[in-house]
Write an enzyme that holds these catalytic residues in place. Structure first.
Site, PDB file in Angstrom:
ATOM      1  N   TYR A 102       2.850  10.565 -11.530  1.00 20.62           N
ATOM      2  CA  TYR A 102       2.250   9.669 -10.532  1.00 20.62           C
ATOM      3  C   TYR A 102       1.569   8.510 -11.245  1.00 20.62           C
ATOM      4  O   TYR A 102       1.722   7.338 -10.854  1.00 20.62           O
ATOM      5  CB  TYR A 102       1.254  10.450  -9.685  1.00 20.62           C
ATOM      6  CG  TYR A 102       0.429   9.608  -8.753  1.00 20.62           C
ATOM      7  CD1 TYR A 102       0.981   9.060  -7.599  1.00 20.62           C
ATOM      8  CD2 TYR A 102      -0.922   9.368  -9.013  1.00 20.62           C
ATOM      9  CE1 TYR A 102       0.216   8.294  -6.737  1.00 20.62           C
ATOM     10  CE2 TYR A 102      -1.693   8.603  -8.155  1.00 20.62           C
ATOM     11  CZ  TYR A 102      -1.125   8.065  -7.016  1.00 20.62           C
ATOM     12  OH  TYR A 102      -1.888   7.314  -6.164  1.00 20.62           O
ATOM     13  N   ALA A 103       0.828   8.828 -12.315  1.00 18.55           N
ATOM     14  CA  ALA A 103       0.107   7.799 -13.063  1.00 18.55           C
ATOM     15  C   ALA A 103       1.066   6.770 -13.655  1.00 18.55           C
ATOM     16  O   ALA A 103       0.762   5.578 -13.701  1.00 18.55           O
ATOM     17  CB  ALA A 103      -0.727   8.443 -14.168  1.00 18.55           C
TER      18      ALA A 103
ATOM     19  N   ILE B 150      -9.973   9.337  -2.521  1.00 20.61           N
ATOM     20  CA  ILE B 150     -10.358   8.838  -1.201  1.00 20.61           C
ATOM     21  C   ILE B 150      -9.957   9.887  -0.165  1.00 20.61           C
ATOM     22  O   ILE B 150      -8.874  10.464  -0.236  1.00 20.61           O
ATOM     23  CB  ILE B 150      -9.641   7.511  -0.877  1.00 20.61           C
ATOM     24  CG1 ILE B 150      -9.873   6.472  -1.987  1.00 20.61           C
ATOM     25  CG2 ILE B 150     -10.098   6.971   0.472  1.00 20.61           C
ATOM     26  CD1 ILE B 150     -11.297   5.988  -2.126  1.00 20.61           C
TER      27      ILE B 150
ATOM     28  N   SER C 263      -3.931   2.749  -8.496  1.00 24.05           N
ATOM     29  CA  SER C 263      -4.739   3.970  -8.552  1.00 24.05           C
ATOM     30  C   SER C 263      -5.479   3.986  -9.869  1.00 24.05           C
ATOM     31  O   SER C 263      -4.982   3.460 -10.876  1.00 24.05           O
ATOM     32  CB  SER C 263      -3.849   5.209  -8.445  1.00 24.05           C
ATOM     33  OG  SER C 263      -4.594   6.392  -8.737  1.00 24.05           O
TER      34      SER C 263
ATOM     35  N   ASN D  60       0.792  -1.217   0.000  1.00 19.74           N
ATOM     36  CA  ASN D  60       0.000   0.000   0.000  1.00 19.74           C
ATOM     37  C   ASN D  60       0.832   1.278   0.000  1.00 19.74           C
ATOM     38  O   ASN D  60       0.377   2.315  -0.467  1.00 19.74           O
ATOM     39  CB  ASN D  60      -0.923   0.003   1.226  1.00 19.74           C
ATOM     40  CG  ASN D  60      -1.535   1.368   1.474  1.00 19.74           C
ATOM     41  OD1 ASN D  60      -2.472   1.777   0.787  1.00 19.74           O
ATOM     42  ND2 ASN D  60      -1.010   2.096   2.450  1.00 19.74           N
TER      43      ASN D  60
END
Length: 249
Positions: free
Chosen positions: A146-147, A179, A132, A80
């Site tokens: 990030y992607a 989230i 994600s 995680n």
């Protein structure tokens, strides 16, 4: 006794996963990096906490030795730990990108590789990688790099499902959308948070935002016997985003 390890387990989604697995009877171990106080809070619930920056292989190896003093079997591994920096492509920052790559992708590789012997020992173990929806296709500005790291997690999940199936190890991923966690709303005023909520509510077909528990419940299912015939899958948990390439709705 079944053992579960959750990286980045002191806050947000990781904490919700750790607490859920702990309640379900797993002897749960978490890795944390900087959130010492939040990690200590979990010890009151019987969760074992170990400091480890998963982006540094030597720390993962050291933490593995500590885990081996507790058990020689690991039934569940939840990768995680992660971080993000908003960075438009034109403002490429190599240092920030390297840090995201090191934690978000390399950390999954290091942890899975080092703990593979313990997973093999457990028999029918389960790995869940937290990716994600950005890794599938997001319209959110500034998330290109990030992607990329999360897309790597997704293809790694599928490759590991092929490679580790012969050991009875199932490998799946969960791809959350927006989230509400310390990472997304921390340091913001209530007014700013409510604006974010309204923005993301309007981006989903369910017109709602996600909580860490929404992800934890999916992880709980994926590591359970109910999901014994599921591997190599990516479950998107984002309320049905209408601005992403993650759904056909």
């Amino acid at each position: 006794m079944k053992y579960a390890l959750v990286t980045g387990g002191s806050r947000g989604i990781g904490r919700a996963i750790a607490e859920t697995l702990n309640r379900e009877g797993y002897k749960t171990i978490i890795f944390y990096n900087s959130s010492v106080e939040k990690a200590k809070e979990l010890e009151k619930e019987g969760i074992i906490t170990l400091k480890c920056d998963v982006g540094k292989r030597e720390e993962v190896r050291r933490a593995k030795q500590q885990v081996e003093e507790i058990t020689d079997k690991l039934h569940v591994l939840v990768n995680n730990a992660g971080l993000w920096y908003l960075m438009p492509f034109e403002n490429f920052d190599e240092e920030k990108y390297d840090k995201m790559l090191r934690v978000n992708l390399n950390g999954v590789i290091y942890t899975t590789y080092e703990f593979l012997p313990l997973l093999k020992n457990a028999g029918n173990a389960s790995i869940v990688n937290i990716a994600s929806n950005a890794g599938i296709g997001t319209a959110a500005e500034g998330t290109t790099f990030y992607a990329i790291t999360k897309a790597g997690v997704i293809i790694l999940t599928r490759r590991l499902a092929f490679e580790l199936g012969k050991y009875g190890i199932r490998v799946n991923a969960v791809a959350p959308g927006w989230i509400e966690t310390d990472m997304t709303i921390g340091g913001k005023s209530e007014e700013e948070v409510e604006k974010l909520r309204e923005f993301f509510r309007n981006k989903t077909v369910l017109h709602t935002t996600g909580k860490p528990e929404d992800v934890a419940h999916v992880v709980s299912f994926l590591v359970s016997e109910k999901a014994r015939y599921i591997t190599g899958q990516v479950i998107v948990v984002d309320g049905g985003r209408i601005d992403n390439l993650t759904h056909s709705v």
